[in-house]
Design a protein around this motif. Structure first.
Motif: not given
Length: 594
Positions: A500-528
């Motif tokens: 909820g904070k930060n400038r754009n550059l902080a989010f460049d490639g950020v999702i790769k830092k989360y070990k459960n990112a793929s699990a989150f994206l699967r739920v997202k695909e299922s819900y919406d």
């Protein structure tokens, strides 16, 4: 949130600055009930149609305008279901907005201008309270202040939370908001949650909207996705918290030199449950928060009404902003340092707004009930006074305007990171005075969370607030030092940016830092599956499509990119793209004297 002050120009004006601070303190100590509340972040041309949304400071990182065809204000879950159903049937994009819109990045934005804002402003009621079970169920638009008060009515307390109470339950869940603690389940609000009710797009058979009831025991996978959701799974309707019996806290601030901060940071949080630090690196000082739980029957009726979160005279705020603008123009580093010392000493000498009985401060420790000590934000509560006084960052006045860089450095890397910052200060001792004008570097403890987009490990969250120019192409004094700190944290130490904070550059490639990112994206695909609650921004930060960085002339000045050529800085003003001073891999906009 930033301490909204900037000093008058030059050390010769130090007396004037002290008088200005004195006027501020007198006003905030006496007139805490007078303040123009913030306006609704959603504005519409006609009724609830042809609308735009902004954040609490009035500008997104890229300064773009975010619009929608209309806004809806549901007052019940049933109305929310009807709204989501109609929009889903029509294939319309949706994003959720909150009462005060405190997320700095473009989380509320919708692609194009044909979508629908869904405001939770009126979804702010208590659903049920069970003191025996230690649970409280509330609607997602309830503010933290309301949540704390509703819990206290039945003798319960939320153990950890952000220090600013103008955020909503849904907003905290959406961005992973937290307080400071290594104890128990840690300081994240979402880890005090046991059940989430969410309204998501549905199929024709579902009536185009689905109410999902998620919990750790029945739907652990989906629950851990929804705990920090960025708003891409649907609209959170209700949240059930597992609370604790009311307790008191005993708080004491101690200012010391920062010689052993790198070692203290590793152990201090294990000694005090609610520990944090305010680091003043250019002054070589650090303020230790010694904050512990005590029994509810301990004597004391303390209140924490944090001074920078109280209402402030608009005229004073405008004067101090003008002063900092002048310092930036004249490159008056010494003047900034003089004023930074005045700000930090004033805050410390006034105990940051702590009072022993709600009126005066009589000495440490200050002991008070959890509901009176954990969060504040009284500038939200006053009566309309025609903007004579407001929150300091209110965009309707000439107030503070800032960048906020916030990231969590793994505890195992904190010592090295602190020493890297100290190495920068050794190169130029005045380089970080600008941060100290905005309270200093706030350091809070966080722990690992089962939430898929929550924190990955024990860490310290470094919250850095600093001057932002009105003109996006105007460079800042010591811009390169702050940019280097940002890049050291994010890339050398793999820090996680606050959603909820930060400038754009902080989010460049950020999702790769989360070990459960793929699990989150699967739920997202299922819900919406059609991505109706997604946007260009969420697709970028989740690694689905595109990149959050924007490459153009001057892009590095506002953190839209990391410079790779001089044009990304301000070459006509002497700011060129150069390697970092301590972290050579960094690329920063440096003022080069020819």
């Amino acid at each position: 949130m930033a301490f909204g002050y900037s000093p008058s120009y030059g050390s010769n004006h130090a007396a004037f600055w002290r008088n200005l601070l004195g006027l501020y303190c007198l006003f905030t100590l006496v007139h805490t009930a007078i303040s123009t509340p913030p306006e609704d972040p959603v504005k519409c041309v006609s009724g609830n149609t042809n609308c735009t949304v902004t954040n609490s400071i009035g500008a997104f990182p890229d300064r773009s305008t975010c619009g929608a065809a209309n806004v809806a204000y549901p007052t019940t879950e049933a109305e929310l279901v009807s709204i989501v159903s109609a929009a889903t049937k029509a294939g319309r994009k949706m994003r959720v907005t909150t009462r005060y819109s405190h997320s700095i990045p473009k989380l509320v934005c919708i692609d194009g201008n044909d979508g629908l804002f869904i405001s939770t402003k009126f979804l702010n009621h208590t659903v049920r309270a069970d003191a025996k079970a230690l649970t409280l169920t509330v609607e997602s638009g309830m503010t933290l202040r309301q949540l704390i008060a509703e819990a206290a009515k039945v003798g319960l307390a939320l153990p950890y939370a952000p220090y600013w109470w103008g955020v909503t339950v849904g907003g905290m869940m959406g961005t992973g908001a937290h307080g400071s603690s290594l104890w128990g389940k840690g300081s994240a609000v979402h880890d005090c949650v046991t059940e989430i009710r969410m309204v998501s797009p549905g199929s024709l058979n579902d009536g185009f909207a689905t109410i999902r009831v998620l919990s750790e025991t029945t739907t652990p996978n989906e629950f851990n996705a929804a705990k920090v959701s960025l708003g891409v799974l649907g609209v959170i309707s209700q949240v059930t918290f597992k609370l604790q019996p009311m307790f008191k806290r005993s708080l004491k601030y101690v200012m010391k030199n920062d010689l052993d901060l790198d070692d203290q940071a590793l152990t201090f949080g294990k000694k005090h449950e609610f520990a944090d630090f305010v680091w003043l690196p250019s002054q070589g000082k650090v303020v230790y928060r010694m904050d512990d739980r005590v029994a509810v029957n301990t004597s004391g009726n303390g209140l924490y009404d944090f001074l920078p979160f109280r209402s402030q005279l608009s005229a004073v705020v405008a004067t101090t902003r003008s002063s900092e603008e002048k310092q930036e123009t004249l490159r008056d580093a010494h003047g900034k340092c003089v004023a930074a010392t005045a700000v930090s000493s004033t805050l410390f000498s006034t105990s940051y707004g702590l009072t022993s009985n709600g009126i005066i401060f009589t000495g440490y420790p200050v002991i008070g009930s959890q509901n009176h000590m954990m969060s504040s934000g009284s500038c939200l509560d006053g009566l309309e006074d025609g903007s004579i006084s407001t929150c300091a960052w209110d965009s309707r006045i000439k107030g503070v305007f800032f960048h906020q860089t916030c990231f969590s450095v793994p505890l195992t890397q904190v010592k090295s990171f602190i020493n890297d910052i100290k190495s920068l200060v050794k190169i130029d001792s005045k380089s970080l005075c600008g941060l100290e004008l905005y309270y200093g570097i706030l350091m809070r403890y966080v722990t690992s969370s089962p939430a898929y987009l929550g924190k990955e490990t024990e860490a310290i969250d470094f919250d850095i607030t600093y001057y932002r120019a009105n003109d996006p192409l105007t460079p800042r004094l010591y811009e390169d030092f702050i940019e280097e700190i940002e890049q050291i944290a994010l890339f050398k130490y793999n820090a996680l940016p606050h959603w909820g904070k930060n400038r754009n550059l902080a989010f460049d490639g950020v999702i790769k830092k989360y070990k459960n990112a793929s699990a989150f994206l699967r739920v997202k695909e299922s819900y919406d599956p059609k991505g109706l609650f997604s946007s260009e921004w969420t697709d970028q930060i989740l690694g689905i499509k595109g990149n959050p960085t924007i490459v153009k002339d001057g892009c590095a000045l506002e953190g839209l990119c990391i410079c790779s050529e001089d044009a990304h800085c301000a070459p006509t003003k002497g700011y060129l793209c150069r390697p970092g001073k301590v972290y050579k891999e960094a690329r920063v906009c440096t003022h080069v004297i020819k």
